[in-house]
Design an enzyme around this catalytic site. Structure first.
Site, short mmCIF file in Angstrom:
data_model
loop_
_atom_site.label_atom_id
_atom_site.label_comp_id
_atom_site.label_asym_id
_atom_site.label_seq_id
_atom_site.Cartn_x
_atom_site.Cartn_y
_atom_site.Cartn_z
CB SER A 98 -0.89 0.00 1.24
OG SER A 98 -1.53 1.24 1.41
CD GLN A 125 -3.12 1.56 -2.78
OE1 GLN A 125 -2.31 1.72 -1.85
NE2 GLN A 125 -4.05 2.46 -3.08
CE1 TYR A 176 -6.42 4.98 -2.67
CE2 TYR A 176 -4.34 5.86 -1.84
CZ TYR A 176 -5.48 5.09 -1.66
OH TYR A 176 -5.67 4.42 -0.48
CB THR A 187 -7.14 1.94 -4.80
OG1 THR A 187 -6.37 0.82 -4.37
CG2 THR A 187 -8.46 1.95 -4.05
NE ARG A 203 -14.20 2.07 6.38
CZ ARG A 203 -13.01 2.51 6.04
NH1 ARG A 203 -12.14 2.85 6.97
NH2 ARG A 203 -12.66 2.57 4.78
CE LYS A 242 -7.94 -3.81 -3.24
NZ LYS A 242 -8.88 -2.90 -2.54
CG HIS A 277 -12.17 -0.16 -0.23
ND1 HIS A 277 -11.40 0.52 -1.14
CD2 HIS A 277 -11.55 0.02 0.96
CE1 HIS A 277 -10.38 1.10 -0.53
NE2 HIS A 277 -10.44 0.80 0.75
NE ARG A 297 -11.25 -0.81 5.51
CZ ARG A 297 -11.08 -0.71 6.82
NH1 ARG A 297 -11.64 -1.59 7.64
NH2 ARG A 297 -10.36 0.28 7.33
CG ASP A 356 -9.99 -7.29 -2.09
OD1 ASP A 356 -9.13 -7.75 -1.35
OD2 ASP A 356 -10.70 -6.30 -1.80
N GLY A 393 -13.58 -10.81 1.56
CA GLY A 393 -14.30 -11.80 2.34
C GLY A 393 -13.80 -13.21 2.29
CB ILE A 394 -10.94 -14.91 0.59
CG1 ILE A 394 -11.36 -14.56 -0.83
CG2 ILE A 394 -10.29 -16.28 0.67
CD1 ILE A 394 -12.18 -15.60 -1.53
NE ARG A 395 -12.23 -13.12 6.99
CZ ARG A 395 -12.01 -12.10 6.15
NH1 ARG A 395 -11.53 -12.35 4.94
NH2 ARG A 395 -12.25 -10.86 6.51
NE ARG A 406 -12.33 -5.99 7.43
CZ ARG A 406 -13.11 -5.69 6.40
NH1 ARG A 406 -13.20 -6.56 5.38
NH2 ARG A 406 -13.78 -4.56 6.35
#
Length: 363
Positions: free
Chosen positions: A111, A132, A134, A160, A169, A229, A253, A256, A283, A285-287, A307
C-alpha cells in the site's frame, strides 16, 4: 482452538486470537465496514449460498496450486491485498508480510499507506511486489509515485479507484484511533491537514475521482502493467481495460467504503465476461479454501487476502501471516481434490451452482 497462538485451525479462530492482541480501536478499524455493515454480513452469506458440485471421476494425484499473475509465477492463487500501516499490527510491519509472502511463494501488494517507505520495503523484500497507489488530483504526483515504484523494482501498479470519498465507519467514529501521515507522503508535509476514519491526515484530499483520462495518462507514462482495483460492474471493467488496465480486481473495498453493495463474488461473472484479455482477480471476504475454489470457478485467476494478513501479523508477525496462508493452502488443496479438480487453472464453471437444484426454475 489451542493455546499456542500459531496453532489456529481456521481464519475465524485466527481473528479471535488477533482481537485479543489488538487495541479495541485498531481492531474496530480493521474489522469494521461502512454504516450498517450489511455488505460485510452479506458477503459471508453469499459465499455460503454458492454450492459446490463435486466430480468423483476428475482424476487422481495431488492438485496443482501454482499459477501466474501478469506472467509472474506464484505457488498458490492467493495474494496479499494492499492495506496500509502494517506496523500498527506488528513492529516488523510490511517486512513481516513480505517475508511471509516470499516463504509461501506469492505476491505482496504494498500500500502507498505503508508504515515503511516503498523503497525500504523493496530493498529488503525477498519476493515479488506490486505497488498500490491512487490517481491523484496532481497528475505529476501520480507519475512521481509510479516512477518511484518502477525504480524500486515493483512488478506492477495496483490503482485503487474506489477510495476518493471519505466513508462513514461508525465503529471508528465511536472508537477512533490516531493516524500519522504515511512515510511515502512525507515530502508533502501533511501533518496539519484533517484526517478521517480511512486515511491519514491530508492524504484523502490528494486523491482524485477515478477518470478514464487519468488512467490513460498513467498507462501512457509507465512501463509497469496496471491493475485497477475497485471494479464492481462490467461497464467500469470495459472502461478500465480500454484505458490501459491489464488486470482488474473485483472489489467492494471489503465493505469499507459504501454499504449494501453487491458482494465482490456476485459481480465477478459479469466482469470476467467484460474483461477481454485482462486478468481478473477477486478481493473481499475470503476466509476458506472453498471460497477461493468458488472464485476460481466463476472466473477469477487469483484472490487477494486483506484483513487476515493483519490477524496473522498481530498474532505472530511473519510466522502468523505465513501460517494464515498455509491454512488456506491446505483447505484449497483438500477442496480441489474432493471436487475432482487437478489444477487451479482448470476449475470448471460447472463446479458451482448459484442456487439449489431443488428450486423451481422461473417460467
Amino acid at each position: 482452538m489451542t493455546d499456542d497462538p500459531r496453532k489456529f485451525i481456521n481464519l475465524f479462530e485466527l481473528e479471535e486470537l488477533a482481537k485479543d492482541r489488538l487495541t479495541s480501536g485498531l481492531y474496530d478499524f480493521i474489522a469494521g465496514g461502512a454504516t450498517d455493515e450489511v455488505t460485510l454480513r452479506r458477503t459471508r452469506a453469499v459465499y455460503d449460498s454458492i454450492l459446490l458440485r463435486p466430480r468423483m471421476f476428475g482424476g487422481t494425484g495431488l492438485p496443482q496450486l501454482a499459477t501466474t499473475v501478469l506472467g509472474q509465477p506464484i505457488a498458490l492463487p492467493i495474494l496479499a491485498a494492499p492495506s496500509g500501516n502494517h506496523g500498527a499490527a506488528h513492529p516488523d510491519a510490511e517486512l513481516a508480510t513480505a517475508a511471509a509472502c516470499a516463504d509461501v511463494g506469492t505476491v505482496m501488494a504494498v500500500s502507498s499507506g505503508s508504515t515503511l517507505s516503498l523503497e525500504d520495503i523493496a530493498a529488503k523484500a525477498p519476493g515479488p511486489l506490486w505497488f498500490q497507489q491512487y490517481l491523484f488530483r496532481d497528475r505529476s504526483f501520480t507519475i512521481e509515485m509510479a516512477d518511484r515504484a518502477a525504480g524500486a523494482g515493483y512488478k506492477a501498479l495496483c490503482i485503487t479507484v474506489d477510495a476518493a470519498v471519505p466513508p462513514k465507519r461508525e465503529r471508528s467514529i465511536r472508537n477512533p484511533i490516531p493516524f500519522q501521515p504515511p512515510t511515502n507522503y512525507a515530502s508533502l508535509k501533511l501533518d496539519g491537514a484533517p484526517g478521517n476514519a480511512d486515511a491519514a491526515p491530508g492524504v484523502l484530499s490528494l486523491i482524485d475521482l477515478a477518470s478514464p483520462e487519468g488512467l490513460a495518462d498513467l498507462a501512457a507514462h509507465t512501463d509497469l502493467p496496471i491493475v485497477v482495483k475497485g471494479i464492481l460492474t462490467a461497464e467500469d471493467a470495459k472502461i478500465a481495460v480500454a484505458n490501459g488496465a491489464r488486470g482488474l480486481v473485483v472489489s467492494n473495498h471489503g465493505g469499507r467504503q459504501v454499504d449494501t453493495t453487491v458482494a465482490s463474488i456476485e459481480a465477478l461473472p459479469e466482469i470476467v465476461a467484460a474483461a477481454g484479455d485482462a486478468e481478473v482477480y477477486l478481493d473481499g471476504g475470503i476466509r476458506r479454501g472453498a471460497d477461493i475454489l468458488k472464485a476460481l470457478s466463476l472466473g477469477a485467476r487469483a484472490v487477494f487476502i486483506g484483513r487476515p494478513v493483519f490477524w496473522g501479523l498481530a498474532v505472530d508477525g511473519a510466522a502468523g501471516v505465513k501460517a494464515m496462508f498455509e491454512v488456506l493452502r491446505e483447505e484449497l488443496t483438500l477442496d480441489l481434490a474432493m471436487c475432482g479438480v487437478q489444477s487451479v487453472s482448470a476449475v470448471p464453471r460447472s463446479l458451482v451452482a448459484l442456487r439449489s437444484p431443488l428450486e423451481v426454475p422461473p417460467h
